[in-house]
Design an enzyme around this catalytic site. Structure first.
Site, mmCIF file in Angstrom:
data_model
loop_
_atom_site.group_PDB
_atom_site.id
_atom_site.type_symbol
_atom_site.label_atom_id
_atom_site.label_comp_id
_atom_site.label_asym_id
_atom_site.label_seq_id
_atom_site.Cartn_x
_atom_site.Cartn_y
_atom_site.Cartn_z
ATOM 1 N N GLU A 17 11.675 9.813 1.515
ATOM 2 C CA GLU A 17 10.596 10.224 2.709
ATOM 3 C C GLU A 17 9.858 9.005 2.957
ATOM 4 O O GLU A 17 8.725 8.908 2.240
ATOM 5 C CB GLU A 17 9.856 11.405 2.223
ATOM 6 C CG GLU A 17 9.136 12.050 3.314
ATOM 7 C CD GLU A 17 7.555 12.025 3.200
ATOM 8 O OE1 GLU A 17 6.900 12.267 4.109
ATOM 9 O OE2 GLU A 17 6.972 11.774 2.036
ATOM 10 N N ARG A 40 14.423 14.183 -3.226
ATOM 11 C CA ARG A 40 13.662 13.980 -2.145
ATOM 12 C C ARG A 40 12.598 12.860 -2.755
ATOM 13 O O ARG A 40 11.752 13.525 -3.277
ATOM 14 C CB ARG A 40 13.102 14.960 -1.291
ATOM 15 C CG ARG A 40 12.314 14.516 -0.053
ATOM 16 C CD ARG A 40 11.494 15.649 0.567
ATOM 17 N NE ARG A 40 10.999 15.559 1.630
ATOM 18 C CZ ARG A 40 9.563 15.294 1.548
ATOM 19 N NH1 ARG A 40 8.818 15.076 0.267
ATOM 20 N NH2 ARG A 40 8.758 15.069 2.640
ATOM 21 N N GLN A 57 -4.891 14.215 -5.739
ATOM 22 C CA GLN A 57 -3.482 13.693 -5.924
ATOM 23 C C GLN A 57 -3.974 12.052 -6.491
ATOM 24 O O GLN A 57 -4.560 11.416 -5.542
ATOM 25 C CB GLN A 57 -2.758 13.665 -4.745
ATOM 26 C CG GLN A 57 -2.108 14.962 -4.316
ATOM 27 C CD GLN A 57 -1.890 15.172 -3.108
ATOM 28 O OE1 GLN A 57 -2.778 14.992 -2.224
ATOM 29 N NE2 GLN A 57 -0.501 15.665 -2.705
ATOM 30 N N ASP A 76 -1.864 21.116 -2.088
ATOM 31 C CA ASP A 76 -0.817 20.325 -1.031
ATOM 32 C C ASP A 76 0.441 20.860 -0.984
ATOM 33 O O ASP A 76 1.536 20.092 -0.919
ATOM 34 C CB ASP A 76 -0.912 18.773 -1.023
ATOM 35 C CG ASP A 76 -0.289 18.034 -0.062
ATOM 36 O OD1 ASP A 76 -0.413 18.396 1.116
ATOM 37 O OD2 ASP A 76 0.134 16.665 -0.275
ATOM 38 N N ASP A 79 9.238 11.714 -2.395
ATOM 39 C CA ASP A 79 8.124 11.748 -1.521
ATOM 40 C C ASP A 79 7.098 10.917 -1.374
ATOM 41 O O ASP A 79 7.218 10.083 -2.470
ATOM 42 C CB ASP A 79 7.245 13.269 -2.110
ATOM 43 C CG ASP A 79 6.154 13.586 -1.338
ATOM 44 O OD1 ASP A 79 6.336 14.150 -0.185
ATOM 45 O OD2 ASP A 79 4.942 13.100 -1.799
ATOM 46 N N HIS A 86 2.192 10.117 -6.694
ATOM 47 C CA HIS A 86 0.873 10.622 -7.529
ATOM 48 C C HIS A 86 1.318 11.643 -8.415
ATOM 49 O O HIS A 86 2.347 12.190 -8.121
ATOM 50 C CB HIS A 86 0.020 10.941 -6.209
ATOM 51 C CG HIS A 86 0.350 11.584 -5.029
ATOM 52 N ND1 HIS A 86 0.886 10.777 -3.902
ATOM 53 C CD2 HIS A 86 0.845 12.769 -4.882
ATOM 54 C CE1 HIS A 86 1.435 11.577 -3.126
ATOM 55 N NE2 HIS A 86 1.427 13.179 -3.640
ATOM 56 N N HIS A 145 8.091 20.506 7.294
ATOM 57 C CA HIS A 145 7.004 21.425 6.989
ATOM 58 C C HIS A 145 5.757 20.387 7.437
ATOM 59 O O HIS A 145 4.552 20.944 7.252
ATOM 60 C CB HIS A 145 7.064 21.327 5.139
ATOM 61 C CG HIS A 145 6.872 20.146 4.560
ATOM 62 N ND1 HIS A 145 7.902 19.161 4.770
ATOM 63 C CD2 HIS A 145 5.933 19.617 3.991
ATOM 64 C CE1 HIS A 145 7.370 17.853 4.063
ATOM 65 N NE2 HIS A 145 6.258 18.143 3.669
ATOM 66 N N ASP A 146 5.916 19.155 7.771
ATOM 67 C CA ASP A 146 4.810 18.381 7.970
ATOM 68 C C ASP A 146 4.573 18.382 9.546
ATOM 69 O O ASP A 146 5.081 18.716 10.328
ATOM 70 C CB ASP A 146 5.071 16.809 7.479
ATOM 71 C CG ASP A 146 4.560 16.606 6.067
ATOM 72 O OD1 ASP A 146 3.726 17.261 5.462
ATOM 73 O OD2 ASP A 146 5.137 15.967 5.611
HETATM 74 C C1 GLC Z 1 4.553 13.863 1.607
HETATM 75 C C2 GLC Z 1 4.612 15.413 2.040
HETATM 76 C C3 GLC Z 1 3.434 16.038 2.672
HETATM 77 C C4 GLC Z 1 2.492 15.787 1.551
HETATM 78 C C5 GLC Z 1 2.258 14.208 1.156
HETATM 79 C C6 GLC Z 1 1.630 14.100 0.000
HETATM 80 O O1 GLC Z 1 4.707 13.146 2.648
HETATM 81 O O2 GLC Z 1 5.929 15.585 2.910
HETATM 82 O O3 GLC Z 1 3.628 17.426 2.876
HETATM 83 O O4 GLC Z 1 1.219 16.185 1.993
HETATM 84 O O5 GLC Z 1 3.563 13.751 0.850
HETATM 85 O O6 GLC Z 1 2.308 14.391 -1.186
HETATM 86 C C1 GLC Z 2 2.136 10.623 6.883
HETATM 87 C C2 GLC Z 2 2.773 9.963 5.439
HETATM 88 C C3 GLC Z 2 3.649 11.057 5.019
HETATM 89 C C4 GLC Z 2 3.155 12.390 4.718
HETATM 90 C C5 GLC Z 2 2.446 12.949 6.125
HETATM 91 C C6 GLC Z 2 1.764 14.022 5.785
HETATM 92 O O1 GLC Z 2 3.111 10.821 7.787
HETATM 93 O O2 GLC Z 2 3.386 8.947 5.784
HETATM 94 O O3 GLC Z 2 4.106 10.812 3.885
HETATM 95 O O4 GLC Z 2 3.810 13.210 4.475
HETATM 96 O O5 GLC Z 2 1.709 11.791 6.531
HETATM 97 O O6 GLC Z 2 1.035 14.679 6.731
#
Ligand code: GLC
Ligand code: GLC
Length: 635
Positions: free
Chosen positions: A316, A272, A242, A131, A274, A174, A385-386
């Site tokens: 985040e 950050r 995870q 991930d 997460d 996680h 990145h998301d």
């Molecule tokens: C976060 C990250 C995302 C990841 C998820 C699980 O929100 O930004 O890229 O997949 O957490 O850790």
């Molecule tokens: C959702 C979650 C965020 C994660 C993202 C991944 O928005 O809230 O934590 O990074 O999905 O795509």
């Protein structure tokens, strides 16, 4: 404190450290105790004792330059709010190969005015699919492909030497299934069993599932994973590799605080946090934003304010606006919780406005976000990145007479490029046929039309696409908070299909907007007339203009205005020491004329143009062409 004249170094002595410790304990320990008692009633005395010992040792042993940094930031808690604090976000490997490689590229960042570098996950992940590094197998090791802890420390030192700060990811919710805690828990070690959430059968998971959502419905449906060897289910909100940590365990709390201390001692300035909303589970809820999450974060913040106050927290939390501001400590009473949080709403609304030409939905949505404490700040961004989750709240869409589901669906089609007349080249991420929800992947350049214009060799469209990208970033660089530039946007990097060749990435199209830096392409920023030169110069000047506009300090007050033309976004920023700033941005497809006095009142008089694109001011009237914008200041 001893000053070594030859090296210019300050050496804080033990008595100074002890006095500082005592003062910070006096100020923050009541918050720690309150939190520990609320969260872990049966374990409070033992946990508080262990935490007290950890903070004491930490203050007494904190590396001298960082101890001095702590003092400076204690005296100047608004350090990250300054107008010249401009962020850059990248993966160390995709940007420069390794951490040492990143250290060699600081000149490039300086050209963009960057003062804050967020490196994507860099601690050791599990092997194979991970991930994007968010499945951490060791918090005390750097991913060996990127370097070592010593490299991280020298990078932080190099950044500090250039007055830049370092942000890294800390995955709190996680660990990887391969993390030693998980391995021991799986092997039945009683000291680790309570670190995760195991269930012998489906009874309890099924009850939770009735209200839980799915983050990755396509590649990781459900929130629990069956472990055949254990004959148990384990809680896995994200991927099955995870494993969610059980923050109801005092051992998890203490272990994660120790991780924070270790990272802070490498010189990390911002953590950050997460997926923070997911840290506490409660049956009958979606298990996000539970009150205990805020107690956890406030308590961790108070501990860090004693041990390593130079370290800020960035949440985040990609959640609805009502649930978001509490992460910045908003509420009654105000708390010190996270210092920074992602302004997901602004990002979503910028893309929505780009697609529709309307700015009213955006203005209404932004106005509905409550005030945040003046000591905190948003991080504002165009892309990360998301994926983009189309968070269009019914309350906001109704305010302009739109249906939120229909609008979300429009945005999904528009940015995947399937909607007629769309200029975007994105892709749909995690479409859920049950709910009709989907999210969007794609780089800023591809979503704003640059990719299509390049493919078509259409110079006119290329100019328009660049104007769209500039408009979005001009808002982000002016809005209240810290702007983040996502790697590659400064060069107009388009979607990268390379991930399809890697089986560990192929089913996750978020990789299309995580391109590799092409330094040959970056060199073209110095070749006049190229796309890269044009965009790069635009970003560099945005940074210079922002840095020299004191009213953009994040501590100032933001007001989103209601211009008579619904295609125009307008807001002001007022700072007691630095005066007033106003921005007008035309998202519409026609030229528009706005009377400044009607919009800005008395402050319109004497307003000066700080920056403009396709816009002019004459006789108290602003004229903005499509995608034109104005930055105005009044001393
Ligand atoms: C976060 C990250 C995302 C990841 C998820 C699980 O929100 O930004 O890229 O997949 O957490 O850790
Ligand atoms: C959702 C979650 C965020 C994660 C993202 C991944 O928005 O809230 O934590 O990074 O999905 O795509």
């Amino acid at each position: 404190m001893v000053w070594h004249a030859e090296t210019s170094e300050l050496e804080p002595g033990p008595s100074l450290r002890a006095a500082v410790l005592a003062a910070r304990v006096e100020r923050h320990w009541p918050t720690v105790l309150h939190g520990v008692r609320q969260l872990y009633p049966g374990h409070a005395p033992a946990l508080a004792g262990a935490l007290a010992e950890l903070v004491r040792t930490s203050v007494l042993q904190r590396p001298a330059p960082l101890f001095v940094r702590d003092l400076a930031r204690d005296a100047d808690p608004g350090w990250f709010q300054r107008a010249d604090n401009i962020g850059y976000v990248c993966y160390a490997d995709l940007f420069a190969g390794t951490l040492a490689g990143v250290a060699e590229r600081l000149d490039y960042l300086a050209e963009l005015g960057v003062r804050y570098l967020h490196l994507m996950p860099l601690l050791r992940p599990r092997d194979g699919e991970n991930d994007g590094g968010y499945a951490v197998a060791a918090y005390d090791e750097v991913n060996p492909a990127l370097g070592t802890m010593a490299d991280l420390q020298s990078l932080a030192t190099a950044l500090h030497g250039r007055e830049m700060s370092l942000c890294i990811d800390l995955v709190l919710n996680h660990t990887a299934a391969e993390h030693p805690w998980a391995v021991k828990a799986r092997a039945g070690d009683p000291a680790y069993r309570d670190h995760y959430l195991f269930f012998p059968d489906r009874t309890v998971p099924d009850r939770y599932e009735t209200t839980l959502l799915e983050v990755f419905p396509t590649f990781a449906p459900g929130n629990f994973t069956w472990l055949p060897d254990l004959r148990q289910w384990v809680w896995t909100t994200f991927h099955e590799f995870q494993w969610d940590l059980n923050w109801a365990s005092p051992h998890v709390f203490q272990a994660m605080f120790e991780v924070m201390l270790q990272l802070a001692d490498q010189g990390v300035d911002v953590l950050r946090l997460d997926a923070a909303p997911f840290m506490w589970k409660r049956e009958g809820t979606i298990c996000q934003n539970e009150p205990e999450v805020h107690v956890l974060l406030t308590t961790l913040r108070a501990l860090m304010s004693i041990a390593a106050p130079a370290t800020a927290f960035k949440a985040e939390a990609i959640v609805a606006p009502e649930q978001l501001t509490p992460y910045l400590g908003a509420g009654e009473p105000e708390r010190h919780e996270c210092d920074l949080a992602y302004n997901n709403q602004l990002m979503v609304m910028l893309w929505s406005s780009l697609a529709t030409g309307d700015a009213k939905l955006m203005a209404n949505a932004l106005r509905r976000i409550g005030p945040i404490p003046s000591g905190a700040a948003w991080v504002n961004y165009v892309r990360c990145h998301d994926d983009i989750g189309w968070a269009i709240m019914p309350a906001d869409s109704q305010s302009v007479g739109w249906d939120s589901f229909a609008h979300r669906d429009f945005l999904l089609q528009f940015f995947s490029g399937t909607f007629p007349q769309s200029f975007a080249e994105g892709a749909i991420f995690q479409y859920n046929p049950e709910t009709g929800d989907g999210r969007t992947s794609g780089t800023a350049a591809s979503l704003s039309g640059i990719e299509r214009a390049l493919t078509d060799g259409d110079e006119v469209h290329l100019q328009i696409a660049c104007a769209r990208l500039e408009l979005l970033y001009a808002v982000v660089y002016a809005y209240g908070g810290v702007p983040l530039l996502y790697m590659g946007d400064e060069l107009g990097l388009c979607n990268d299909a390379g991930y399809l060749a890697d089986p560990a990435k192929a089913d996750d199209n978020r990789w299309m907007h995580r391109p590799r830096m092409d330094w040959a392409v970056a060199e073209r920023r110095n070749v006049q007339g190229t796309l890269e030169a044009r965009l790069f110069a635009m970003f560099a000047s945005l940074a210079t203009d922002r840095a020299s506009t004191g009213a953009l300090d994040a501590s100032g007050q933001l007001v989103v205005l209601q211009p008579s033309d619904p295609h125009v976004l307008a807001f002001t920023r007022t700072h007691p020491a630095h005066g007033t700033f106003a921005m007008l941005a035309n998202f519409g497809h026609a030229t528009t004329v706005v009377g400044l006095e009607a919009l800005l009142g008395a402050s319109a008089a004497g307003a000066q143009v700080r920056r403009a694109r396709a816009a002019t001011v004459a006789d108290g009237t602003a004229t903005l062409a499509p995608h034109g914008y104005l930055w105005l200041t009044q001393p």
